[in-house]
Design an enzyme around this catalytic site. Structure first.
Site, PDB file in Angstrom:
ATOM      1  N   ARG A  84      -2.014   3.781  11.872  1.00 35.91           N
ATOM      2  CA  ARG A  84      -2.840   4.191  13.028  1.00 35.91           C
ATOM      3  C   ARG A  84      -2.298   3.593  14.324  1.00 35.91           C
ATOM      4  O   ARG A  84      -3.067   3.197  15.215  1.00 35.91           O
ATOM      5  CB  ARG A  84      -4.304   3.795  12.845  1.00 35.91           C
ATOM      6  CG  ARG A  84      -4.907   4.170  11.510  1.00 35.91           C
ATOM      7  CD  ARG A  84      -4.780   5.630  11.200  1.00 35.91           C
ATOM      8  NE  ARG A  84      -5.268   5.950   9.860  1.00 35.91           N
ATOM      9  CZ  ARG A  84      -5.105   7.150   9.297  1.00 35.91           C
ATOM     10  NH1 ARG A  84      -4.460   8.116   9.943  1.00 35.91           N
ATOM     11  NH2 ARG A  84      -5.571   7.384   8.103  1.00 35.91           N
ATOM     12  N   ASN A  88      -3.973  -3.370   4.762  1.00 37.20           N
ATOM     13  CA  ASN A  88      -3.430  -2.754   3.540  1.00 37.20           C
ATOM     14  C   ASN A  88      -2.095  -3.450   3.282  1.00 37.20           C
ATOM     15  O   ASN A  88      -1.094  -3.141   3.925  1.00 37.20           O
ATOM     16  CB  ASN A  88      -3.197  -1.253   3.734  1.00 37.20           C
ATOM     17  CG  ASN A  88      -4.501  -0.498   3.901  1.00 37.20           C
ATOM     18  OD1 ASN A  88      -5.515  -0.835   3.302  1.00 37.20           O
ATOM     19  ND2 ASN A  88      -4.480   0.538   4.731  1.00 37.20           N
ATOM     20  N   GLU A 106     -10.777   1.418  -0.243  1.00 41.27           N
ATOM     21  CA  GLU A 106      -9.747   2.460  -0.141  1.00 41.27           C
ATOM     22  C   GLU A 106      -8.543   2.165  -1.035  1.00 41.27           C
ATOM     23  O   GLU A 106      -7.391   2.272  -0.620  1.00 41.27           O
ATOM     24  CB  GLU A 106      -9.310   2.626   1.324  1.00 41.27           C
ATOM     25  CG  GLU A 106     -10.453   3.078   2.214  1.00 41.27           C
ATOM     26  CD  GLU A 106     -10.041   3.384   3.655  1.00 41.27           C
ATOM     27  OE1 GLU A 106      -9.105   2.750   4.153  1.00 41.27           O
ATOM     28  OE2 GLU A 106     -10.674   4.276   4.254  1.00 41.27           O
ATOM     29  N   ARG A 144     -13.442  -8.362   4.832  1.00 39.60           N
ATOM     30  CA  ARG A 144     -13.939  -7.125   5.446  1.00 39.60           C
ATOM     31  C   ARG A 144     -15.008  -6.434   4.583  1.00 39.60           C
ATOM     32  O   ARG A 144     -14.957  -6.474   3.355  1.00 39.60           O
ATOM     33  CB  ARG A 144     -12.782  -6.158   5.713  1.00 39.60           C
ATOM     34  CG  ARG A 144     -11.840  -6.722   6.751  1.00 39.60           C
ATOM     35  CD  ARG A 144     -10.652  -5.837   6.985  1.00 39.60           C
ATOM     36  NE  ARG A 144     -10.890  -4.779   7.942  1.00 39.60           N
ATOM     37  CZ  ARG A 144     -10.648  -3.494   7.710  1.00 39.60           C
ATOM     38  NH1 ARG A 144     -10.224  -3.073   6.530  1.00 39.60           N
ATOM     39  NH2 ARG A 144     -10.847  -2.605   8.655  1.00 39.60           N
ATOM     40  N   LYS A 187     -17.445  -3.510  10.620  1.00 45.35           N
ATOM     41  CA  LYS A 187     -17.131  -2.520  11.655  1.00 45.35           C
ATOM     42  C   LYS A 187     -18.381  -2.219  12.484  1.00 45.35           C
ATOM     43  O   LYS A 187     -19.496  -2.322  11.987  1.00 45.35           O
ATOM     44  CB  LYS A 187     -16.607  -1.230  11.022  1.00 45.35           C
ATOM     45  CG  LYS A 187     -15.200  -1.388  10.417  1.00 45.35           C
ATOM     46  CD  LYS A 187     -14.570  -0.050  10.042  1.00 45.35           C
ATOM     47  CE  LYS A 187     -13.193  -0.279   9.422  1.00 45.35           C
ATOM     48  NZ  LYS A 187     -12.452   0.962   9.134  1.00 45.35           N
ATOM     49  N   ASP A 210     -16.900   4.812  10.390  1.00 46.78           N
ATOM     50  CA  ASP A 210     -15.534   4.389  10.669  1.00 46.78           C
ATOM     51  C   ASP A 210     -15.085   4.770  12.079  1.00 46.78           C
ATOM     52  O   ASP A 210     -14.393   5.768  12.247  1.00 46.78           O
ATOM     53  CB  ASP A 210     -14.599   5.035   9.636  1.00 46.78           C
ATOM     54  CG  ASP A 210     -13.224   4.414   9.642  1.00 46.78           C
ATOM     55  OD1 ASP A 210     -13.044   3.393  10.315  1.00 46.78           O
ATOM     56  OD2 ASP A 210     -12.333   4.954   8.967  1.00 46.78           O
ATOM     57  N   GLU A 242      -7.853   5.663  16.949  1.00 47.48           N
ATOM     58  CA  GLU A 242      -7.650   6.554  15.803  1.00 47.48           C
ATOM     59  C   GLU A 242      -8.444   7.855  15.921  1.00 47.48           C
ATOM     60  O   GLU A 242      -7.904   8.935  15.722  1.00 47.48           O
ATOM     61  CB  GLU A 242      -8.032   5.807  14.513  1.00 47.48           C
ATOM     62  CG  GLU A 242      -7.912   6.661  13.269  1.00 47.48           C
ATOM     63  CD  GLU A 242      -8.215   5.890  11.991  1.00 47.48           C
ATOM     64  OE1 GLU A 242      -8.479   4.674  12.057  1.00 47.48           O
ATOM     65  OE2 GLU A 242      -8.187   6.521  10.918  1.00 47.48           O
ATOM     66  N   TRP A 286     -13.951  11.891   0.912  1.00 49.80           N
ATOM     67  CA  TRP A 286     -14.133  10.679   1.714  1.00 49.80           C
ATOM     68  C   TRP A 286     -15.570  10.403   2.166  1.00 49.80           C
ATOM     69  O   TRP A 286     -15.802   9.435   2.898  1.00 49.80           O
ATOM     70  CB  TRP A 286     -13.205  10.734   2.928  1.00 49.80           C
ATOM     71  CG  TRP A 286     -11.770  10.789   2.534  1.00 49.80           C
ATOM     72  CD1 TRP A 286     -11.004  11.906   2.359  1.00 49.80           C
ATOM     73  CD2 TRP A 286     -10.928   9.676   2.202  1.00 49.80           C
ATOM     74  NE1 TRP A 286      -9.737  11.563   1.952  1.00 49.80           N
ATOM     75  CE2 TRP A 286      -9.662  10.199   1.850  1.00 49.80           C
ATOM     76  CE3 TRP A 286     -11.115   8.292   2.173  1.00 49.80           C
ATOM     77  CZ2 TRP A 286      -8.590   9.377   1.476  1.00 49.80           C
ATOM     78  CZ3 TRP A 286     -10.048   7.487   1.810  1.00 49.80           C
ATOM     79  CH2 TRP A 286      -8.816   8.026   1.459  1.00 49.80           C
TER      80      TRP A 286
HETATM   81  O1  GCW Z   1     -10.345   4.400   9.105  1.00 48.66           O
HETATM   82  C1  GCW Z   1      -9.589   3.872   8.136  1.00 48.66           C
HETATM   83  C2  GCW Z   1      -8.188   4.146   8.527  1.00 48.66           C
HETATM   84  C3  GCW Z   1      -7.241   3.430   7.614  1.00 48.66           C
HETATM   85  C4  GCW Z   1      -7.570   1.940   7.669  1.00 48.66           C
HETATM   86  C5  GCW Z   1      -9.025   1.741   7.256  1.00 48.66           C
HETATM   87  C6  GCW Z   1      -9.482   0.294   7.337  1.00 48.66           C
HETATM   88  C7  GCW Z   1      -6.111   0.075   7.442  1.00 48.66           C
HETATM   89  O2  GCW Z   1      -7.970   5.539   8.514  1.00 48.66           O
HETATM   90  O3  GCW Z   1      -5.940   3.698   8.052  1.00 48.66           O
HETATM   91  O4  GCW Z   1      -6.715   1.187   6.863  1.00 48.66           O
HETATM   92  O5  GCW Z   1      -9.839   2.485   8.110  1.00 48.66           O
HETATM   93  O6  GCW Z   1     -10.166  -0.049   8.283  1.00 48.66           O
HETATM   94  O7  GCW Z   1      -9.195  -0.474   6.446  1.00 48.66           O
END
Ligand code: GCW
Length: 657
Positions: free
Chosen positions: A140, A181, A265, A298, A339, A344, A372, A520
């Site tokens: 991203r 990641n 994820e 997280r 978050k 998201d 993003e 998703w």
């Molecule tokens: O929104 C998603 C993104 C992923 C990201 C994930 C996260 C790093 O599309 O690319 O991965 O959030 O926050 O872990």
């Protein structure tokens, strides 16, 4: 590659003192940075190199730094007093002196000579998270490649020092340099393989008061430790982490701790072993504790294998459902990173209900300045007004100070391991942030994290003047652009809080049903009668995760804030909003308006030709032209979709394809 100085673009001032004397008796890396910065700044601004001496007689400008251990503004706060010819900067620590110096330089650059600045940071931790990969790509990332990594190596360059200067100038004190990641060789960042360059990098950050963090892979015991398990309760796994973590803290000076994305994820985590997130986080925290280290864990945990036909499962619920039962179980050097919204980083979301739910857990607010879902730094979208709204949201958690700002700053529960973090928007592009105006989000995030009571307008004004100089026309036009940009983006993209109408994977550009039949958990459920997700107790029950009166406010159509109506309710297109417009007419109107506003921003920028440095002008002009076109694409795709779905004509008879 060359790069701009962004807001540290010290321009020549009209008036210059003849001589500048600086009294600074402190020693060490941060004190050296202060001297270095003053040298750079004063030479550029006044053409005068400062003289470092304790005393002076008749210099035109005398700057004195005082550091006293028991200062009322603490280690990171400062008191700066300036009268013509004399400035004092005081703090309880060298970091405070550094921040005070940058604050002083900002005022001087704006042509002010008499001022008092007194500030202690609102948030203990003010952090940037990079999603940089070891091959140099950035997940991203919209501003080129990483300036930390290339070809599986850590790169230590002068650019990193300039980056450290930039972020320290707005009060950032922590940086995590690798993607959450943690893939491939990135898992080895905690081993000897990358030790030498990481030590160099950490020393650079240390000199600017910034702690270094790394993201780790929870399955490291298996991946790099030669074990057949990563179970956090297994003695061999514990031994692996004890040794690794001790080695990292002992080997890397100025090391702050770890960021962990687990069971999210597809990333590994404690669930695979029937263990909880508290088991996983606490195990790591136990070994980081002797070094004063912290574990940032997280909360972005949800089922990303959902069947779109399943209307009971609600991704919005998942963060809360996964963590609320573990309130009070996390060690005090663990921080849950949450978050801003439950989904998201959409252009509009409600505030995450965990903030009001957790009472005995350290929390940190995670926002995303990498755009993003908000135009990917090709569209201008100044996010500070959004962050401001989030911080001021009242959680009704039962304490006197109950806003998000109160909770993450530690005011509500009296904790210190808390703060704000942004997924950052930088890369190796010439201008750092892809779009020149996207730097306002980087600058602004730092300023806001340092002082959550600043307004988005004031932050914008400072950023514009520091970046583009003091021209009034530039200030007015850029300020107008920044302040209209988030509302405009919201208007021409997905309506009323519904989110996700973007092209799958890239997340750029309109695709109304791009995620509708995917796994998703991001659905809008539009049909010919209406649109929206019922998250009331009659639907998924998500609204009940809020404290009262928020829970009822959201559950009730009458009291639900309309900008979030479709997030919380499935509504008929014919429903009449408070403006007197039906939802379908609102969709048409906002999309026409949003696209016009994108044109307006382009026109405002065009007026600045000759007033902004030519390369920056041209670069940005191209982005605005692209944005105006792309906003029309959004307008037409969304309007056409809803026109075909609803069969309702636009009252104003405009062109819908
Ligand atoms: O929104 C998603 C993104 C992923 C990201 C994930 C996260 C790093 O599309 O690319 O991965 O959030 O926050 O872990």
């Amino acid at each position: 590659m060359t790069y701009t100085k962004a807001w540290l673009n010290y321009e020549k001032m009209d008036d210059s003192p003849e001589r500048i004397c600086v009294a600074l008796s402190e020693t060490g890396p941060i004190a050296d940075s202060i001297r270095r910065e003053l040298q750079i700044a004063f030479e550029a601004m006044y053409g005068v190199a400062p003289i470092f001496a304790d005393q002076t007689d008749k210099e035109a400008l005398f700057v004195t730094f005082h550091c006293s251990k028991v200062h009322m503004y603490g280690e990171e706060g400062y008191l700066v007093k300036a009268v013509p010819g004399k400035i004092t900067v005081e703090s309880g620590g060298q970091r405070g002196l550094l921040y005070g110096m940058f604050a002083m330089l900002e005022r001087l650059r704006m042509g002010e000579y008499a001022f008092t600045l007194a500030q202690t940071p609102s948030n203990p931790i003010r952090m940037l998270d990079h999603w940089d990969n070891l091959d140099g790509s950035i997940e991203r990332g919209y501003s080129g490649n990483s300036f930390f990594f290339c070809n599986e190596e850590v790169t230590v360059t002068e650019r990193i020092r300039d980056y450290a200067r930039m972020i320290a100038s707005v009060g950032i004190n922590a940086v995590c340099i690798n993607n959450v990641n943690v893939r491939g060789v990135a898992a080895e960042l905690i081993t000897a393989r990358y030790r030498a360059p990481l030590v160099q990098l950490s020393r650079i950050f240390e000199a600017y008061g910034v702690k270094l963090f790394l993201s780790l892979n929870f399955a490291s015991p298996k991946r790099i430790g030669g074990l057949d398990t990563s179970d956090p309760c297994d003695e061999r796994v514990r031994a692996f982490w004890r040794e690794r973590i001790a080695d990292v803290f002992e080997g890397i000076p100025n090391f702050g701790g770890f960021v962990v994305k687990a069971d999210s994820e597809g990333e590994p985590g404690p669930f695979a072993y029937g263990r909880t997130h508290a088991d996983g986080a606490n195990m790591l925290a136990e070994f980081a504790r002797p070094y004063g280290g912290i574990v940032i864990w997280r909360c972005f945990v949800y089922n990303c294998q959902q069947d779109w036909r399943d209307t009971k499962t609600d991704r919005a619920r998942s963060g809360y459902d996964n963590f609320i039962g573990h309130d009070g179980e996390f060690a005090d050097n663990v921080i849950l990173q949450i978050k801003n919204g439950p989904m998201d980083f959409q252009v509009r979301e409600p505030v995450h209900p965990l903030f009001g739910g957790l009472k005995k857990t350290n929390m940190m607010l995670e926002v995303q300045i990498a755009q993003e879902y908000t135009g990917q730094q090709r569209h201008v979208c100044y996010l500070l007004p959004m962050f401001h709204e989030i911080l001021n949201f009242r959680t009704f958690c039962g304490q006197e100070s109950d806003t998000i700002a109160d909770i993450v700053s530690g005011r509500t529960y009296g904790n210190r391991n808390c703060g704000m973090v942004a997924v950052t928007n930088t890369g190796d592009d010439e201008n750092w942030t892809g779009h020149d105006l996207a730097a306002a989000n980087l600058y602004g995030f730092g300023r806001l994290a340092f002082n959550t009571s600043l307004s988005a307008e004031d932050i914008a004004r400072d950023w514009i003047r520091l970046t583009f100089g003091l021209n009034q026309k530039v200030l007015e036009n850029v300020q107008a652009i920044l302040m209209m940009s988030w509302p405009a983006y919201e208007k021409y993209t997905s309506p009323l809080g519904i989110g996700w109408m973007v092209t799958p994977h890239t997340h750029y550009g309109p695709d109304v049903e791009g995620y509708e039949y995917d796994r998703w958990g991001t659905y809008h459920r539009a049909d010919h009668m209406g649109i929206g997700v019922d998250r009331t107790p009659a639907g998924t029950g998500y609204t009940a995760q809020y404290n009262e009166p928020n829970a009822s406010m959201y559950a009730n159509v009458e009291t639900c804030p309309e900008e979030l109506l479709l997030f919380f309710h499935h509504m008929p297109y014919a429903h009449v909003l408070k403006t007197g417009k039906t939802i379908i007419q609102h969709i048409y109107d906002t999309h026409f308006e949003g696209a016009e506003e994108a044109e307006r921003m382009l026109a405002l920028w065009r007026e600045l030709q000759g007033l902004v440095e030519p390369a920056s002008y041209m670069r940005t002009l191209a982005r605005f032209e692209n944005q105006a076109e792309h906003a029309k694409e959004w307008r037409d795709r969304i309007n056409t979709y809803f026109h075909r779905m609803s069969w309702v004509e636009d009252e104003k008879g405009r062109k819908i394809y």
